[in-house]
Design a protein around this motif. Structure first.
Motif, PDB file in Angstrom:
ATOM      1  N   HIS A  55      40.333  48.428  43.725  1.00  0.00           N
ATOM      2  CA  HIS A  55      41.357  47.477  43.279  1.00  0.00           C
ATOM      3  C   HIS A  55      42.708  47.640  43.993  1.00  0.00           C
ATOM      4  O   HIS A  55      43.701  47.077  43.546  1.00  0.00           O
ATOM      5  CB  HIS A  55      41.573  47.554  41.764  1.00  0.00           C
ATOM      6  CG  HIS A  55      40.291  47.581  40.992  1.00  0.00           C
ATOM      7  ND1 HIS A  55      39.377  46.542  41.066  1.00  0.00           N
ATOM      8  CD2 HIS A  55      39.755  48.512  40.155  1.00  0.00           C
ATOM      9  CE1 HIS A  55      38.331  46.843  40.289  1.00  0.00           C
ATOM     10  NE2 HIS A  55      38.538  48.024  39.739  1.00  0.00           N
TER      11      HIS A  55
ATOM     12  N   LYS B 189      49.631  39.379  41.406  1.00  0.00           N
ATOM     13  CA  LYS B 189      49.276  38.291  40.498  1.00  0.00           C
ATOM     14  C   LYS B 189      47.802  38.398  40.107  1.00  0.00           C
ATOM     15  O   LYS B 189      46.958  38.738  40.937  1.00  0.00           O
ATOM     16  CB  LYS B 189      49.550  36.935  41.149  1.00  0.00           C
ATOM     17  CG  LYS B 189      51.029  36.621  41.319  1.00  0.00           C
ATOM     18  CD  LYS B 189      51.229  35.254  41.945  1.00  0.00           C
ATOM     19  CE  LYS B 189      52.699  34.935  42.112  1.00  0.00           C
ATOM     20  NZ  LYS B 189      52.913  33.616  42.769  1.00  0.00           N
ATOM     21  N   ALA B 190      47.521  38.085  38.863  1.00  0.00           N
ATOM     22  CA  ALA B 190      46.165  38.275  38.336  1.00  0.00           C
ATOM     23  C   ALA B 190      45.104  37.522  39.130  1.00  0.00           C
ATOM     24  O   ALA B 190      43.985  37.995  39.287  1.00  0.00           O
ATOM     25  CB  ALA B 190      46.120  37.851  36.870  1.00  0.00           C
ATOM     26  N   LYS B 191      45.461  36.328  39.651  1.00  0.00           N
ATOM     27  CA  LYS B 191      44.473  35.508  40.351  1.00  0.00           C
ATOM     28  C   LYS B 191      44.754  35.411  41.853  1.00  0.00           C
ATOM     29  O   LYS B 191      44.334  34.465  42.504  1.00  0.00           O
ATOM     30  CB  LYS B 191      44.445  34.108  39.734  1.00  0.00           C
ATOM     31  CG  LYS B 191      44.004  34.113  38.273  1.00  0.00           C
ATOM     32  CD  LYS B 191      43.961  32.698  37.701  1.00  0.00           C
ATOM     33  CE  LYS B 191      43.512  32.713  36.246  1.00  0.00           C
ATOM     34  NZ  LYS B 191      43.477  31.348  35.666  1.00  0.00           N
ATOM     35  N   ARG B 192      45.450  36.417  42.405  1.00  0.00           N
ATOM     36  CA  ARG B 192      45.828  36.337  43.823  1.00  0.00           C
ATOM     37  C   ARG B 192      44.638  36.489  44.763  1.00  0.00           C
ATOM     38  O   ARG B 192      44.603  35.890  45.828  1.00  0.00           O
ATOM     39  CB  ARG B 192      46.885  37.378  44.168  1.00  0.00           C
ATOM     40  CG  ARG B 192      46.471  38.841  43.992  1.00  0.00           C
ATOM     41  CD  ARG B 192      47.425  39.790  44.693  1.00  0.00           C
ATOM     42  NE  ARG B 192      47.432  39.539  46.115  1.00  0.00           N
ATOM     43  CZ  ARG B 192      46.600  40.133  46.964  1.00  0.00           C
ATOM     44  NH1 ARG B 192      45.667  40.980  46.515  1.00  0.00           N
ATOM     45  NH2 ARG B 192      46.661  39.875  48.248  1.00  0.00           N
ATOM     46  N   SER B 193      43.666  37.300  44.400  1.00  0.00           N
ATOM     47  CA  SER B 193      42.513  37.508  45.277  1.00  0.00           C
ATOM     48  C   SER B 193      41.268  36.958  44.603  1.00  0.00           C
ATOM     49  O   SER B 193      40.962  37.315  43.475  1.00  0.00           O
ATOM     50  CB  SER B 193      42.332  39.005  45.590  1.00  0.00           C
ATOM     51  OG  SER B 193      42.246  39.749  44.406  1.00  0.00           O
ATOM     52  N   THR B 194      40.580  36.084  45.299  1.00  0.00           N
ATOM     53  CA  THR B 194      39.383  35.466  44.722  1.00  0.00           C
ATOM     54  C   THR B 194      38.126  36.104  45.288  1.00  0.00           C
ATOM     55  O   THR B 194      37.950  36.178  46.502  1.00  0.00           O
ATOM     56  CB  THR B 194      39.360  33.953  45.011  1.00  0.00           C
ATOM     57  OG1 THR B 194      39.269  33.745  46.425  1.00  0.00           O
ATOM     58  CG2 THR B 194      40.619  33.284  44.503  1.00  0.00           C
TER      59      THR B 194
ATOM     60  N   GLU C  68      35.304  34.821  45.175  1.00  0.00           N
ATOM     61  CA  GLU C  68      34.486  33.777  45.793  1.00  0.00           C
ATOM     62  C   GLU C  68      34.757  33.662  47.292  1.00  0.00           C
ATOM     63  O   GLU C  68      33.837  33.459  48.084  1.00  0.00           O
ATOM     64  CB  GLU C  68      34.756  32.437  45.104  1.00  0.00           C
ATOM     65  CG  GLU C  68      34.259  32.361  43.669  1.00  0.00           C
ATOM     66  CD  GLU C  68      32.781  32.716  43.564  1.00  0.00           C
ATOM     67  OE1 GLU C  68      31.976  32.168  44.352  1.00  0.00           O
ATOM     68  OE2 GLU C  68      32.438  33.532  42.689  1.00  0.00           O
TER      69      GLU C  68
ATOM     70  N   GLN D 204      36.312  42.093  42.895  1.00  0.00           N
ATOM     71  CA  GLN D 204      37.132  42.109  41.695  1.00  0.00           C
ATOM     72  C   GLN D 204      38.622  42.000  42.042  1.00  0.00           C
ATOM     73  O   GLN D 204      38.990  41.823  43.202  1.00  0.00           O
ATOM     74  CB  GLN D 204      36.839  43.387  40.900  1.00  0.00           C
ATOM     75  CG  GLN D 204      35.385  43.477  40.442  1.00  0.00           C
ATOM     76  CD  GLN D 204      35.019  44.837  39.878  1.00  0.00           C
ATOM     77  OE1 GLN D 204      35.894  45.663  39.602  1.00  0.00           O
ATOM     78  NE2 GLN D 204      33.731  45.077  39.696  1.00  0.00           N
ATOM     79  N   ARG D 205      39.465  42.073  41.050  1.00  0.00           N
ATOM     80  CA  ARG D 205      40.901  41.921  41.248  1.00  0.00           C
ATOM     81  C   ARG D 205      41.464  43.039  42.120  1.00  0.00           C
ATOM     82  O   ARG D 205      41.060  44.187  42.012  1.00  0.00           O
ATOM     83  CB  ARG D 205      41.612  41.928  39.890  1.00  0.00           C
ATOM     84  CG  ARG D 205      43.121  41.803  40.009  1.00  0.00           C
ATOM     85  CD  ARG D 205      43.806  41.888  38.668  1.00  0.00           C
ATOM     86  NE  ARG D 205      45.251  41.860  38.848  1.00  0.00           N
ATOM     87  CZ  ARG D 205      46.123  41.966  37.850  1.00  0.00           C
ATOM     88  NH1 ARG D 205      45.691  42.114  36.616  1.00  0.00           N
ATOM     89  NH2 ARG D 205      47.424  41.936  38.093  1.00  0.00           N
TER      90      ARG D 205
ATOM     91  N   PHE E 237      43.375  33.478  50.865  1.00  0.00           N
ATOM     92  CA  PHE E 237      44.008  34.174  49.745  1.00  0.00           C
ATOM     93  C   PHE E 237      45.481  33.738  49.606  1.00  0.00           C
ATOM     94  O   PHE E 237      45.788  32.561  49.720  1.00  0.00           O
ATOM     95  CB  PHE E 237      43.877  35.686  49.926  1.00  0.00           C
ATOM     96  CG  PHE E 237      42.464  36.142  50.198  1.00  0.00           C
ATOM     97  CD1 PHE E 237      41.459  35.978  49.254  1.00  0.00           C
ATOM     98  CD2 PHE E 237      42.125  36.718  51.418  1.00  0.00           C
ATOM     99  CE1 PHE E 237      40.153  36.381  49.506  1.00  0.00           C
ATOM    100  CE2 PHE E 237      40.823  37.128  51.681  1.00  0.00           C
ATOM    101  CZ  PHE E 237      39.842  36.956  50.728  1.00  0.00           C
ATOM    102  N   ASP E 238      46.380  34.708  49.391  1.00  0.00           N
ATOM    103  CA  ASP E 238      47.816  34.412  49.302  1.00  0.00           C
ATOM    104  C   ASP E 238      48.547  34.905  50.549  1.00  0.00           C
ATOM    105  O   ASP E 238      49.722  35.261  50.502  1.00  0.00           O
ATOM    106  CB  ASP E 238      48.423  35.053  48.049  1.00  0.00           C
ATOM    107  CG  ASP E 238      48.221  36.571  48.028  1.00  0.00           C
ATOM    108  OD1 ASP E 238      47.459  37.088  48.883  1.00  0.00           O
ATOM    109  OD2 ASP E 238      48.819  37.244  47.169  1.00  0.00           O
TER     110      ASP E 238
END
Length: 230
Positions: A9, A77-82, A84, A105-106, A145-146
């Motif tokens: 992580h 950020k919780a959803k920064r890395s996907t 998928e 995972q995150r 990603f971001d």
């Protein structure tokens, strides 16, 4: 990607800045078989310090050791890395995937920016990469990603620290003219600077040593060469 070797992580993303042709550039690898680019990055071994991991990642991409590095931000950020997107990158390149793997995972990512001499870099590709090239900071390709946000934050930090960190020491050759230094500052700040004000400010900082005139064929018009006092 054995979880026993890496810190789960946690990742590192590196923004590698270079200066060439009056352009500030960023080194970006392209993902094989996808119209997608990423920042050079990687995971942290349990046996490594963070900066050791960043230096390792940078050497793998540039062939350079002892690169100037600055840790500039933590992206969490919780959803920064996907997961998928990561699965897609692996599947199109014929890798087998384990849906339960920690790499989907995150992740919290530590951002570093690096300043390198453009002429000394020998770009290298990673296992997911088709090629690795320099891109103008104003003409970036499609980023995963971001990573666009990470580059923007690195640029903002570079601008903010421009005087304190003496970025020209790492982005310019060992010797340079005052005009070349001003062009670098203008390129990073993305705005024009008055020549007389810039020169007065830089010389007042006591960071430059004037060494000789640059030979141009007309000695009386030749500009002086400078170098940074280390």
């Amino acid at each position: 990607m054995d979880i026993e070797n890496y810190i789960p992580h946690l990742s590192i993303d590196c923004v590698i800045f270079g200066f060439h042709g009056e352009q500030l550039k960023v080194l970006l690898p392209k993902v094989k078989r996808l119209d997608t680019w990423t920042l050079p990055g990687g995971y942290v071994l349990k046996s490594e310090d963070l900066e050791e991991a960043a230096q390792r990642i940078l050497e793998e991409r540039t062939g350079l050791k002892d690169i100037y590095l600055e840790q500039f931000y933590t992206f969490g950020k919780a959803k920064r890395s996907t997961g998928e997107m990561m699965k897609k990158m692996l599947l199109v390149n014929d890798f087998e995937i384990d849906e339960s793997s920690w790499i989907f995972q995150r992740f919290v990512s530590i951002g570093y920016y690096a300043l390198v001499d453009f002429s000394k870099v020998v770009t290298k590709t990673g296992v997911y990469d088709e090629f690795c090239e320099w891109y103008d900071i104003h003409q970036l390709p499609n980023l995963a990603f971001d990573h666009a946000e990470i580059i923007q934050k690195a640029l903002e930090t570079l601008r903010y620290m421009l005087d304190d960190k003496l970025v020209g020491l790492n982005l310019l050759p060992e010797t340079f003219t005052m005009k070349e230094l001003q062009i670098l500052y203008q390129t990073i700040l993305d705005k024009p600077l008055r020549r007389d004000n810039f020169q007065r400010k830089i010389l007042s900082m006591g960071i430059l040593e004037r060494i000789e005139k640059k030979f141009t064929g007309a000695a009386h018009k030749a500009p002086y060469l400078y170098k940074f006092i280390k």
